[in-house]
Design an enzyme around this catalytic site. Structure first.
Site, PDB file in Angstrom:
ATOM      1  CG  ASP A 199      35.092 100.103  53.237  1.00 14.62           C
ATOM      2  OD1 ASP A 199      35.642  99.174  52.609  1.00 14.62           O
ATOM      3  OD2 ASP A 199      35.018 100.139  54.477  1.00 14.62           O
ATOM      4  CG  HIS A 296      43.092  98.617  50.478  1.00 14.54           C
ATOM      5  ND1 HIS A 296      43.854  97.943  51.412  1.00 14.54           N
ATOM      6  CD2 HIS A 296      42.482  99.618  51.167  1.00 14.54           C
ATOM      7  CE1 HIS A 296      43.703  98.494  52.603  1.00 14.54           C
ATOM      8  NE2 HIS A 296      42.863  99.521  52.478  1.00 14.54           N
ATOM      9  CB  SER A 408      36.226 111.388  46.326  1.00 13.41           C
ATOM     10  OG  SER A 408      36.038 112.025  45.080  1.00 13.41           O
TER      11      SER A 408
END
Length: 453
Positions: A199, A296, A408
């Site tokens: 995200d 992911h 980050s």
């Protein structure tokens, strides 16, 4: 005849008079301050107006000074609050100006400043370790919902997606790396697409061309992809030139770059050499502190090599990208390299201040942001080859790979189909990004698509 006095006697008398006058003024001002301090101390000791506190405060000089020190505390606190408020207001003003420039289509340029140089001398790695220890402290159960809801309001986090009740997250660290409820991040099922691994906000994307492979950090400054991934990278960069010379150069590059891994994984080299020529693309995604922090897999692929670069821990916010050179190359990072059905793939998880800890689910023993033994270490990055007997570790599309302890940046570099057509023409088989710069993306959302010929 009038008597005459020496000039030095006149100045001495004048100086003596000024000294007596200044001493009198200081004594009056000191008496005024002592009265204020004694009244303030008396008010604190006797809120209802008792006279004993005031009398004691107006007594001996030692007692008055000791109680007078308390008078300075509210002033210092107020000054600190005003200073922080001014800094925050300035930051909001600058952010507003940046948004106005973006709305007008003005792209911000690289502009180094003295603050960036000052960050280089700060012990940011030690600060990040101390911050990590603080974030791991256990929070009382009754306080957890209040703390996490306050964080969510400040950084716009969605608490409804959390897999567990707020009371079950023992520390802020556990809350930051929380997993989500089943189905919150549906994975695009299209086999001809690459999905977002995190995200975040899309900072940059595009196609890598030439033999240097430069990614624009911000307008006016770029960094090298081989420097980001390491000198031993398996990156199949192509020099500019004719198609025939390109194929020869890529073959030579593949022979050299894959030699180290091919000795341990002969099947790996066979698959790479058998795959057709592909275009090389990149996508840079920034995670804010309030974002979901797990990484992911963007596709079905095999991770063959892991590299850990123990670099610096500069911040990676927008201001830092505009002021610090080679930001992502300088910072600590973990790089995963391997292959997927379209060719090469690399995923670089870049750390930042207070986010030096990057955990790999496929390698739990890996530790990042460890204390350095040398002040200026020159050792190469730590490297590990996965599954030397086969094709590396299999990572399925949408599965969890790693986690940041806060927010980050992730840099994704990959090969994708490119049609061998003359310049100026287009083909339906070309890879095309379906996101724009500045877009908010979520795990499982398609970054780009192509069509099978």
């Amino acid at each position: 005849m009038k008597p005459r006095f020496p000039q030095n006697v006149y100045f001495l008398a004048r100086y003596s008079y000024l000294r007596r006058f200044q001493h009198s003024q200081r004594r009056t001002f000191s008496s005024f301050l002592n009265n204020i301090r004694s009244n303030y101390s008396g008010a604190r000791a006797s809120p209802l107006g008792g006279s004993s506190g005031a009398g004691a405060g107006a007594g001996g000089g030692g007692t008055g000074d000791s109680k007078g020190n308390a008078f300075l505390v509210p002033g210092a606190t107020m000054a600190t609050i005003l200073m922080l408020g001014a800094l925050h207001a300035r930051r909001l003003y600058e952010d507003k100006k940046i948004e106005e420039k973006r709305e007008k289509g003005i792209e911000l340029e690289f502009h180094p400043d003295i603050k960036a140089s000052f960050l280089g001398v700060l012990p940011l790695r030690s600060i990040s370790r101390a911050w990590g220890s603080f974030m791991s402290l256990e929070i009382p159960v009754w306080m957890r919902p209040y703390a996490y809801k306050a964080w969510a309001r400040a950084f716009h986090s969605n608490l409804e997606e959390a897999a567990l009740p707020l009371e079950e997250y023992t520390s802020l660290q556990d809350f930051f790396v929380r997993s989500l409820k089943e189905g919150c991040r549906p994975i695009d099922p299209d086999p001809c697409c690459l999905v977002s691994p995190v995200d975040g906000t899309v900072l940059r994307f595009g196609e890598l061309k030439g033999n240097r492979g430069m990614i624009e950090q911000v307008k006016g400054h770029s960094y090298s992809v081989p420097a980001l991934l390491g000198n031993n990278s398996l990156l199949p960069m192509e020099p500019e030139g004719k198609n025939e010379s390109k194929e020869e150069a890529v073959g030579d590059k593949s022979d050299k770059s894959w030699l180290r891994v091919s000795l341990a994984s002969p099947k790996l080299r066979e698959n790479v050499s058998a795959s057709p020529m592909k275009g090389l693309y990149y996508c840079v995604i920034y995670l804010k502190p309030g974002d979901y922090h797990r990484i992911h897999s963007p596709a079905d692929w095999n991770a063959t090599v892991r590299r850990h670069f123990a670099g610096r821990l500069f911040p990676v916010n927008e201001r830092a990208t505009r002021t610090i050179r080679n930001l992502y190359v300088e910072n600590e990072r973990v790089v995963l390299e391997g292959i997927w059905k379209e060719g090469f793939m690399a995923l670089a998880a870049v750390g930042a201040t207070n986010i030096g800890s990057i955990e790999l689910f496929i390698e739990p023993e890996l530790r990042t942001n460890k204390p350095k033994k040398k002040l200026f270490p020159t050792e190469p990055p730590e490297e590990r080859v996965y599954d030397p007997e086969g094709l590396g570790l299999r990572l399925e599309k949408g599965k969890e790979v790693a986690v940041f302890n806060m927010g980050s940046t992730v840099v994704l570099i990959f090969q994708a189909p490119t049609a061998n057509t003359p310049e100026g023409s287009s083909s339906s088989s070309d890879y095309r990004f379906c996101v724009k710069q500045g877009d908010r993306v979520r795990v499982g959302q398609a970054l780009g698509r192509w069509k099978e010929e």
